[in-house]
Scaffold this motif. Structure first.
Motif, mmCIF file in Angstrom:
data_model
loop_
_atom_site.group_PDB
_atom_site.id
_atom_site.type_symbol
_atom_site.label_atom_id
_atom_site.label_comp_id
_atom_site.label_asym_id
_atom_site.label_seq_id
_atom_site.Cartn_x
_atom_site.Cartn_y
_atom_site.Cartn_z
ATOM 1 N N ALA A 1 -36.481 -34.133 67.528
ATOM 2 C CA ALA A 1 -36.756 -35.399 67.991
ATOM 3 C C ALA A 1 -36.025 -35.816 69.208
ATOM 4 N N GLN A 2 -34.762 -35.249 69.130
ATOM 5 C CA GLN A 2 -33.769 -35.551 70.382
ATOM 6 C C GLN A 2 -34.405 -34.901 71.653
ATOM 7 N N GLU A 3 -35.396 -34.148 71.507
ATOM 8 C CA GLU A 3 -35.844 -33.602 72.808
ATOM 9 C C GLU A 3 -35.137 -32.883 73.748
ATOM 10 N N PRO A 4 -34.319 -31.873 72.904
ATOM 11 C CA PRO A 4 -33.055 -31.169 73.698
ATOM 12 C C PRO A 4 -33.691 -30.210 74.569
ATOM 13 N N GLU A 5 -32.703 -29.701 75.373
ATOM 14 C CA GLU A 5 -33.139 -28.595 76.217
ATOM 15 C C GLU A 5 -32.671 -27.528 75.456
ATOM 16 N N LEU B 1 -37.834 -23.829 75.139
ATOM 17 C CA LEU B 1 -36.680 -24.430 74.377
ATOM 18 C C LEU B 1 -35.649 -22.956 74.335
ATOM 19 N N THR B 2 -34.343 -23.501 74.805
ATOM 20 C CA THR B 2 -33.007 -22.513 74.530
ATOM 21 C C THR B 2 -32.603 -22.501 73.646
ATOM 22 N N ILE B 3 -32.364 -21.404 72.769
ATOM 23 C CA ILE B 3 -31.848 -21.428 71.342
ATOM 24 C C ILE B 3 -30.712 -20.505 71.118
ATOM 25 N N PHE B 4 -29.623 -20.967 70.571
ATOM 26 C CA PHE B 4 -28.449 -20.404 70.548
ATOM 27 C C PHE B 4 -28.031 -20.542 69.077
ATOM 28 N N SER B 5 -28.146 -19.495 68.428
ATOM 29 C CA SER B 5 -28.039 -19.469 66.838
ATOM 30 C C SER B 5 -27.164 -18.400 66.247
ATOM 31 N N ILE B 6 -26.364 -19.180 65.362
ATOM 32 C CA ILE B 6 -25.575 -18.191 64.602
ATOM 33 C C ILE B 6 -26.519 -17.741 63.609
ATOM 34 N N LEU B 7 -26.339 -16.478 63.194
ATOM 35 C CA LEU B 7 -27.376 -15.911 62.270
ATOM 36 C C LEU B 7 -26.246 -14.738 61.566
ATOM 37 N N HIS B 8 -26.646 -14.604 60.293
ATOM 38 C CA HIS B 8 -25.829 -13.684 59.345
ATOM 39 C C HIS B 8 -26.604 -12.432 59.059
ATOM 40 N N GLN C 1 -31.912 -20.142 80.405
ATOM 41 C CA GLN C 1 -32.890 -21.083 80.150
ATOM 42 C C GLN C 1 -34.197 -20.383 79.202
ATOM 43 N N GLY C 2 -34.764 -20.844 78.079
ATOM 44 C CA GLY C 2 -35.776 -20.469 77.366
ATOM 45 C C GLY C 2 -35.626 -19.002 76.603
ATOM 46 N N GLU C 3 -34.213 -18.874 76.352
ATOM 47 C CA GLU C 3 -33.710 -17.828 75.546
ATOM 48 C C GLU C 3 -33.455 -17.951 74.210
ATOM 49 N N PHE C 4 -33.733 -17.042 73.272
ATOM 50 C CA PHE C 4 -33.251 -16.956 71.972
ATOM 51 C C PHE C 4 -31.940 -16.237 71.913
ATOM 52 N N PHE C 5 -30.790 -16.750 71.821
ATOM 53 C CA PHE C 5 -29.588 -15.971 71.625
ATOM 54 C C PHE C 5 -28.880 -16.240 70.436
ATOM 55 N N ALA C 6 -28.679 -14.992 69.966
ATOM 56 C CA ALA C 6 -28.051 -15.099 68.543
ATOM 57 C C ALA C 6 -26.748 -14.629 68.580
ATOM 58 N N LEU C 7 -25.861 -15.293 67.766
ATOM 59 C CA LEU C 7 -24.312 -15.015 67.682
ATOM 60 C C LEU C 7 -24.129 -14.432 66.222
ATOM 61 N N LEU C 8 -23.386 -13.121 66.293
ATOM 62 C CA LEU C 8 -23.051 -12.562 64.989
ATOM 63 C C LEU C 8 -21.735 -12.155 64.826
ATOM 64 N N GLY C 9 -21.295 -12.168 63.633
ATOM 65 C CA GLY C 9 -19.924 -11.658 63.155
ATOM 66 C C GLY C 9 -19.789 -12.049 62.081
#
Lengths: 361, 490
Positions: B154-158, B190-197, B26-34
């Protein structure tokens, strides 16, 4: 700062609501006035008070004249009024179905005839005209009923093709399957025409041009349930149509059940198209132009595009029918010719205007 | 928040994801790389339910995803992808309002007051309120991405899933977008799960990262995993070097291009020009040198081509020496961004320029010396900065290839040699009356052509270290002699 911005936005919303309300009022007025014109004007002159008396007397029992000629009553009540109503229903169905197909297929060139339902309906009608048969118990309803069945069979074929080639009802596949089915059925229709004798050939071609004349109340009753049902389904899915503008994946991300939505929208729009073609033949241009015209005024939000396309489409077809029967009266022009003759230049004008406006912005 | 257990999935027959375990808090910024094709987007599509799970399971805040309806899922998870295609002329506001879809109620679901409040708020946050009535297709790419972000918010997501959200954004819009997300993460949890290059961007914004390679995680953990450059080399097949950000402690990575870098073919002795006037000495090289220096400008370790020593009056007001140096260099058409700048009150005609070769290593030393401010660094007495002529500016150029460590090593060697020269010249700290080790404002630079074999050491135990010692010693001694002569003749 934030407060004032909020206030301003509320104001804008209010203003917009007003603008939209006015559009509804205007369209309603357009429908009403064209309907009245359609009833008043014809090659046979009947005084306006008499017409009003006949209509009100027959609908609400509010007549005030004592003596009305029998033939005048026949002309107004059994010929002109159902003709106007049928024109309205057909135009409304085509306008609404066109708006839905354009939204669903995300293609401004889509119209109610894109996915082949109308070809199926036409084929059904052509078969009836070619073999000159009536199904027991249906009588004069044979042609429209067979046409509707034909339309649904072709929709099933389109669905089957789509399902066999892709699992997810992909838009491109739907359009391609529609084109395949339409062109195949079109070829069959041409084959039948070429095999038929002079008499039925004329009949078939005339039917294919489309007309709302000489159908009577029976056809009005026939199209009405389909129209109500199809309209309800489409109105219910206006948000899905809006969401689909983002693309299917993005629509899925905001929680839209894309597959179900597409299925119901296809069914609703096909109901409208099939029924309209069955009672009147394939009348072009209404389903293509009217939604565009409405969108230019209201913006693309389907909440307003759908009902306004219905109203404007209906009124437009009443006008087209009026023109087609009065321009070389007592002869009639095919209504499809008139819709294209009015529709194409209007469409072209709108395109140019939008382009010029867009560049100025 | 998101728990993934032994996940296998992807397109039928050939799973792209091969057994992944993941826990996003919860509340983490997690980046997915590859690299491309490693399965990042596939993993996302498995989480959003667009691709079928073959084995394993995914939980969103404790609930198995197949038990959630599409609407329930859309209330928990919003997705922002890189593409921005919208058919028809929907306005920005209409696009944002589509984000309220999962929250709308009633038969012909209309936007309620609550919905409008949320729409207003997210448009305010993403700074797009001013475009509200403008058609989406008329705004710029960066603005479009902000609109789509507003729609997602606007979806007010978790949880916010981002698939390369900054893919075709410029630097400004990339950082704006990520700052916005980071702010939302920190203030709203906000929990963020992001693909980043971009590895460096991921390093700066993510709390934790996962490195995906051929459908498996190679590494999951904090961003210090980026320090494992061998791992990155294996995954990306690019020569990646670890660098450092001057102000942020997160690791930053530097990529080395694979193509062959043309080597300068001129010999060392022909690769520079010395321009000397009464006002300045300017040494200009054909190619940038790897330089370590404590010059007024051009300090630290950099690649530089111009090396300048400016004459200033001994009463020079040094309130803004860097600005003055830039002005002077501009006046003489020297690009100060590529220059080391020093200043001295010593007469520039007393400069010592030595070009020597030690066991095949070419060297150039340029030294100006004054000893008026000589200081013994070990003495307790604290000398005030006096206004006398007294600074030793040493520039040393070496035709060799040093690692950064060797560069520091060389810097030390040069300093030691300078102290030895002061000792042998018997220069004393006037306050403590002991032998001075330097002056209070000495400048030194060591520039390397980086040609030939790489050398990891340049201390006194190495040939090159000894060479540095000799040339700096000799040059400094000579410069001090010239200075002393001039002082005496005055």
């Amino acid at each position: 700062m934030k407060e004032s911005r909020l206030l301003r936005s509320l104001f804008i919303q209010k203003f917009l609501i007003n603008k939209i309300t006015w559009l509804y009022i205007l369209s309603g007025g357009f429908v009403l006035s064209t309907a009245l014109l359609g009833v008043f004007i014809s090659s046979v002159h009947v005084p306006v008070p008499t017409i009003l008396h006949i209509v009100l007397d027959n609908t609400f029992g509010w007549g005030w004249l004592n003596e009305v000629a029998r033939n005048e009553e026949m002309i107004i009540w059994n010929i002109r009024l159902p003709r106007v109503l049928l024109a309205f229903f057909v135009g409304a169905s085509l306008g609404l179905a066109g708006a839905a197909f354009q939204g669903l297929l995300r293609n401004p060139l889509a119209d109610p005839y894109t996915i082949g339902v109308s070809s199926g309906a036409s084929l059904g009608a052509v078969i009836v005209l070619f073999f000159q048969f009536t199904i027991l118990g249906l009588g004069n309803f044979t042609l429209p009923i067979v046409a509707i069945v034909g339309g649904f069979i072709s929709l099933l074929i389109v669905f089957g093709l789509v399902r066999l080639s892709s699992r997810s009802l992909a838009i491109e596949t739907i359009i391609l399957a529609g084109i395949i089915v339409s062109s195949f059925i079109g070829a069959v229709v041409s084959l039948i025409i070429s095999l038929s004798d002079q008499d039925s050939m004329t009949q078939i071609i005339y039917w294919l041009y489309g007309s709302v004349g000489l159908r009577g109340w029976s056809h009005v009753q026939l199209i009405l349930p389909f129209m109500l049902c199809g309209s309800f389904i489409l109105f219910y899915h206006y948000r899905e149509l809006n969401a689909l503008a983002l693309g299917e994946e993005a629509a899925d991300h905001i929680g839209v059940d894309v597959k179900k939505g597409k299925f119901y929208i296809l069914i609703g729009a096909s109901l409208l198209t099939g029924a309209a073609v069955a009672v009147s033949g394939s009348i072009g241009f209404v389903g293509l132009v009217i939604p565009h015209l409405v969108r230019i005024v209201t913006g693309p939000n389907h909440r307003h595009v759908l009902p306004l396309s219905l109203m404007v489409g209906g009124a437009f077809l009443i006008v087209a029918d009026l023109v087609s029967r009065s321009i070389i009266a007592p002869e009639e022009l095919p209504i499809g010719v008139i819709t294209a003759l009015i529709g194409a230049p209007v469409f072209a004008l709108l395109l140019i205007r939008e382009r010029v406006g867009g560049e100025r912005r | 928040m998101i728990t993934v257990n032994n996940l296998v999935g992807g397109y039928s027959n050939s799973p792209i994801i091969n057994g992944i375990n993941l826990e996003i808090h919860q509340g983490e910024f997690f980046a997915l790389l590859g690299p491309n094709g490693s399965g990042k987007t596939t993993l996302f599509k498995l989480i959003t339910g667009q691709l079928p799970i073959i084995k394993g399971d995914i939980f969103l805040s404790g609930k198995e995803i197949s038990t959630l309806s599409k609407l329930e899922k859309a209330k928990k998870v919003a997705v922002l992808t890189q593409e921005a295609q919208v058919s028809f002329d929907f306005t920005v506001e209409e696009i944002v309002s589509l984000g309220r879809y999962p929250h709308q109620k009633g038969l012909f679901k209309q936007l309620s007051r609550v919905d409008w409040n949320v729409i207003e708020e997210v448009m305010e946050i993403t700074n797009i309120s001013q475009f509200r009535k403008i058609p989406f297709r008329m705004i710029s790419g960066g603005e479009k991405q902000r609109v789509l972000l507003a729609k997602a918010l606007a979806q007010e997501p978790e949880i916010l899933l981002l698939d390369e959200p900054t893919n075709h954004l410029d630097v400004k819009h990339t950082f704006q977008m990520l700052d916005l997300l980071k702010e939302r993460q920190q203030s709203m949890g906000l929990t963020i799960f992001s693909i980043l290059h971009d590895l460096n961007v991921a390093s700066q914004y993510a709390d934790r990262i996962a490195m995906l390679h051929k459908g498996c995680f190679l590494e999951v953990g904090d961003v210090d995993n980026f320090r494992k450059t061998d791992l990155l080399k294996k995954v990306y097949e690019v020569d990646i070097k670890l660098g450092s950000h001057p102000t942020i402690s997160k690791p930053q990575l530097l990529m080395t291009p694979g193509y062959h870098q043309a080597e300068p073919c001129t010999r060392f002795e022909n690769s520079y020009q010395i321009h000397q006037t009464k006002e300045y000495i300017h040494i200009q090289f054909d190619h940038p040198l790897r330089t370590i220096s404590n010059g007024v400008i051009g300090d630290g370790i950099q690649w530089l081509r111009h090396f300048c020593n400016f004459y200033v009056d001994k009463n020079y007001n040094c309130s803004a020496p860097d600005r003055d140096l830039r002005n002077w260099m501009t006046k003489y058409a020297i690009p100060y961004e590529q220059a080391v700048g020093m200043m001295t009150a010593v007469q520039l005609k007393d400069v010592v320029i030595r070009h020597e070769e030690f066991e095949g290593i070419q060297m150039l030393a340029v030294v100006t010396a004054g000893t008026g401010n000589a200081v013994d660094i070990s003495s307790r007495t604290h000398s005030k900065v006096s206004q006398s002529v007294g600074t030793i500016n040493t520039m040393l150029f070496i035709d060799s290839h040093f690692t950064d460590g060797a560069l520091v090593n060389g810097f030390m060697s040069a300093t030691e040699a300078k102290s030895k020269a002061l000792l042998d010249m018997n220069i004393k700290d006037p306050h403590s009356n002991t032998i001075a080790t330097g002056t209070s404002t000495d400048s030194l630079l060591v520039g390397l052509t980086q040609q030939g074999e790489k050398t990891p050491y340049a201390g006194s135990g190495t040939t090159v270290g000894k060479a540095i010692g000799q040339i700096v010693y000799e040059a400094t001694k000579e410069a001090i002699q010239k200075y002393l002569q001039r002082v005496q003749t005055k």
